[in-house]
Scaffold this active site. Structure first.
Site, PDB file in Angstrom:
ATOM      1  N   GLU A  59      21.019 -33.595  40.986  1.00 51.59           N
ATOM      2  CA  GLU A  59      21.650 -33.980  42.420  1.00 51.59           C
ATOM      3  C   GLU A  59      20.679 -35.269  42.450  1.00 51.59           C
ATOM      4  OE1 GLU A  59      20.076 -31.092  41.289  1.00 51.59           O
ATOM      5  OE2 GLU A  59      21.062 -29.478  42.473  1.00 51.59           O
ATOM      6  N   GLU A 108      10.143 -20.514  46.159  1.00 52.70           N
ATOM      7  CA  GLU A 108       9.947 -19.852  43.997  1.00 52.70           C
ATOM      8  C   GLU A 108       8.813 -19.631  44.189  1.00 52.70           C
ATOM      9  OE1 GLU A 108      12.551 -23.590  43.384  1.00 52.70           O
ATOM     10  OE2 GLU A 108      10.220 -24.266  43.202  1.00 52.70           O
ATOM     11  N   GLY A 161       5.581 -28.769  41.846  1.00 50.36           N
ATOM     12  CA  GLY A 161       6.724 -29.208  43.041  1.00 50.36           C
ATOM     13  C   GLY A 161       6.631 -29.331  44.627  1.00 50.36           C
ATOM     14  N   ARG A 162       6.768 -28.141  44.591  1.00 54.27           N
ATOM     15  CA  ARG A 162       6.530 -27.008  46.317  1.00 54.27           C
ATOM     16  C   ARG A 162       5.075 -27.647  46.275  1.00 54.27           C
ATOM     17  NH1 ARG A 162       7.955 -23.776  41.881  1.00 54.27           N
ATOM     18  NH2 ARG A 162       6.480 -22.314  42.133  1.00 54.27           N
ATOM     19  N   LYS A 221      10.057 -35.039  40.115  1.00 54.74           N
ATOM     20  CA  LYS A 221       9.094 -34.675  38.929  1.00 54.74           C
ATOM     21  C   LYS A 221       9.093 -35.458  37.632  1.00 54.74           C
ATOM     22  CE  LYS A 221       5.440 -31.150  37.984  1.00 54.74           C
ATOM     23  NZ  LYS A 221       4.653 -30.111  38.344  1.00 54.74           N
ATOM     24  N   HIS A 259      17.359 -16.757  71.989  1.00 51.30           N
ATOM     25  CA  HIS A 259      18.063 -16.620  73.051  1.00 51.30           C
ATOM     26  C   HIS A 259      19.390 -16.144  71.272  1.00 51.30           C
ATOM     27  CE1 HIS A 259      17.511 -18.134  76.678  1.00 51.30           C
ATOM     28  NE2 HIS A 259      16.711 -18.572  76.130  1.00 51.30           N
ATOM     29  N   LYS A 303      21.684 -23.843  36.442  1.00 48.17           N
ATOM     30  CA  LYS A 303      21.161 -24.752  36.329  1.00 48.17           C
ATOM     31  C   LYS A 303      22.059 -25.268  34.999  1.00 48.17           C
ATOM     32  CE  LYS A 303      17.452 -26.904  38.193  1.00 48.17           C
ATOM     33  NZ  LYS A 303      15.686 -27.219  37.838  1.00 48.17           N
TER      34      LYS A 303
END
Ligand code: F6P
Length: 548
Positions: free
Chosen positions: A212, A353, A267-268, A206, A384, A512
């Protein structure tokens, strides 16, 4: 406005929990034969059974009262009207516009955004057709075989989860990969078997500033150029998805090859935008539209249905009931569908978030629980592993079970076994097993009395462990779209009730910033900034280790 926990509606619920918490859920069913029929809802191809919850008619009405106190209907209206409800970033929140299949005008600052949305969709459609038909060629004139999406957070989790969920609709002719981690291993391992001449990168960010993503994009470009030895190859092998044409261009990607979106898409919440390009490439544009249509059906349900019958509202209120009154700290999402295995990870960002906030929209610290830890794994694997704790542990863990009536991979009785476990687990969690029942079972099985007495407490299940069951006919783009939108709106409902802004994410900033300073120190091989003693010692040890 005062904090929500100071209102009479909240106080009434606090008191009510005291009355309800000791009730056995099995007794709620025994005393009310119509309960299962009454506590169910349908929308967007999804059927919800929420009867296995520790709620009575009075709970429902008190929760709805709380929703009214928080003006939930008003907030739903503001969301759909495009008001600037993300107050700290002064933005509208309009992922709903991205899937507004009615094309009803949605205004931001007086301007209808639908023409913008449709224009990008048209460009995506053309691009997808070029790539999928093989017309789009790489630097050696070959069609594309592998798509690598480079992005992180919302620019990764959504499209990755959806591409995985719709695996039944993909093809081996066009494979989609996702690289998110700045750990070089992720890119190296992904590119190991790929042919640069047949690989197309989507740089999805965005902001187009995320460390990253930009690091991975630069390394991917180096990988391509090492093979092509021609900078002109970048135009054939890189496209971008972003809100910033300027930064895309500065990176060296032609803005002709850029798909835009807007600051009113969080973003999410962005998989419905051009961030969904890998989805459309993987399953075809028409299926991407079906995904949007499923989400739109859920949006319409959410926008128009009275609160009491509104699926995201009901789920949001039930979650809040356990978090704020029952002391639950987590929420389990348990898809009984291997294709949905990434749904919990996707919802971790979506929910945590969004609602991992400690101050109200007005900046007042809250003294009540907000967003829970969201977690989960597909059934039956989870059974399990961690189900023991859900059944007999000391924590209250509300859980959503999600499954389909038909599998994309019917094979023998696999699907019947899978779903038998789904139903059995929700029944066991609800009913539990009393000590008397445990003793009777052991006696019938011939277990000696002394041993039976010893084991009885261990074989007792408290029951009354809450679950929601979400069933669909089949996992399709449409039902998946509705399911994701359901969770998005559930998050919104809870954020409104807690009085927080679900659409900013200031909490990701500090780390950050510090990482930027530390990176300079690591590059220089010298610790010069102000750090606590622990961090300083770690940095020095790391630098010593690297120079040894
Ligand atoms: O750091 C968190 C975050 O800002 C998320 O909200 C977002 O989805 C992710 O980073 C990626 O951001 P971008 O798409 O701008 O690269």
């Amino acid at each position: 406005m005062s904090l929500i926990n100071q209102t009479p509606a909240w106080k009434a619920l606090e008191q009510h929990w005291g009355q309800v918490k000791g009730i056995a859920m099995r007794d709620l069913f025994a005393s009310d034969p119509g309960r299962a029929q009454r506590l169910r809802l349908s929308a967007g191809g999804l059927d919800l059974d929420y009867s296995k919850n520790l709620i009575t008619e009075q709970t429902r009405s008190l929760l709805l009262n709380l929703a009214e106190t928080a003006d939930l209907s008003g907030w739903i209206g503001r969301l759909f009207a495009g008001e600037s409800i993300n107050n700290t970033e002064q933005r509208a929140v309009l992922h709903i516009a991205l899937r507004n299949r009615s094309n009803r005008p949605i205004l931001v600052d007086g301007r209808d955004v639908m023409p913008l949305v449709n224009e990008v969709l048209d460009r995506m459609e053309s691009f997808v057709a070029l790539v999928r038909s093989g017309e789009w060629r790489g630097f050696q004139g070959q069609p594309i075989r592998d798509i690598v999406n480079i992005g992180i957070g919302g620019s990764n989790l959504g499209p990755k989860m959806v591409c995985t969920a719709l695996g039944a609709y993909g093809s081996d002719e066009l494979r989609v990969h996702f690289v998110s981690n700045v750990d070089g291993t992720h890119l190296v391992e992904t590119l190991r078997d790929l042919d640069p001449a047949r690989t197309l990168f989507i740089v999805a960010s965005k902001t187009f500033t995320t460390q990253e993503t930009m690091t991975n994009a630069n390394s991917a470009r180096d990988w391509l150029l090492a093979a092509s030895r021609d900078p002109a190859a970048v135009a054939k092998h890189f496209v971008a998805v972003s809100t910033s044409a300027e930064r895309v261009s500065a990176f060296g990607i032609d803005t002709q090859n850029m798909f835009g979106f807007w600051d009113w898409v969080g973003g999410r919440y962005s998989l419905w935008s051009a961030i969904g390009l890998p989805i459309a490439l993987a399953v075809g544009y028409d299926r991407f539209v079906e995904l949007l249509e499923g989400a739109f059906a859920m949006d319409e349900h959410f926008r128009t249905t009275p609160l009491a019958e509104n699926m995201p509202v009901v789920l949001g209120l039930i979650g809040l009931w356990y978090a704020n009154f029952g002391g639950a700290r987590t929420h389990a999402v348990l898809p009984y569908d291997q294709y949905l295995r990434l749904l919990p990870a996707y919802l971790q960002q979506g929910d945590m978030e969004s609602n991992g906030k400690g101050v109200t929209r007005g900046g007042v610290a809250v003294d009540y629980t907000t967003g829970p830890v969201v977690w989960g794994e597909p059934g039956t694997d989870g059974q399990h592993a961690f189900f023991q704790l859900i059944h007999q542990g000391t924590q209250l863990i509300p859980a959503d079970f999600i499954g389909a009536i038909r599998s994309h991979n019917e094979m023998g009785d696999h699907h019947l076994k899978l779903m038998a476990n789904f139903f059995a687990q929700t029944e066991a969690l609800m009913r539990g097993r009393t000590t008397e029942e445990a003793l009777a079972e052991m006696s019938e099985a011939g277990v000696p009395e002394e041993r039976a007495q010893l084991l009885a407490r261990h074989r007792t299940f408290p029951g009354s462990r809450p679950t929601n069951s979400i069933l669909m006919e089949r996992l399709t783009p449409y039902t998946l779209g509705a399911l994701i939108a359901l969770y998005e709106h559930r998050i919104f409902v809870q954020g409104v009730l807690w009085g927080i802004n679900s659409f900013d994410q200031w909490g990701v900033e500090l780390g950050k910033q510090l990482a930027g300073v530390i990176l300079d120190e690591l590059r220089e091989g010298r610790v010069w900034a102000d750090h606590d003693p622990s961090t300083r010692a770690l940095l020095e040890a790391f630098i010593r280790g690297r120079s040894a």
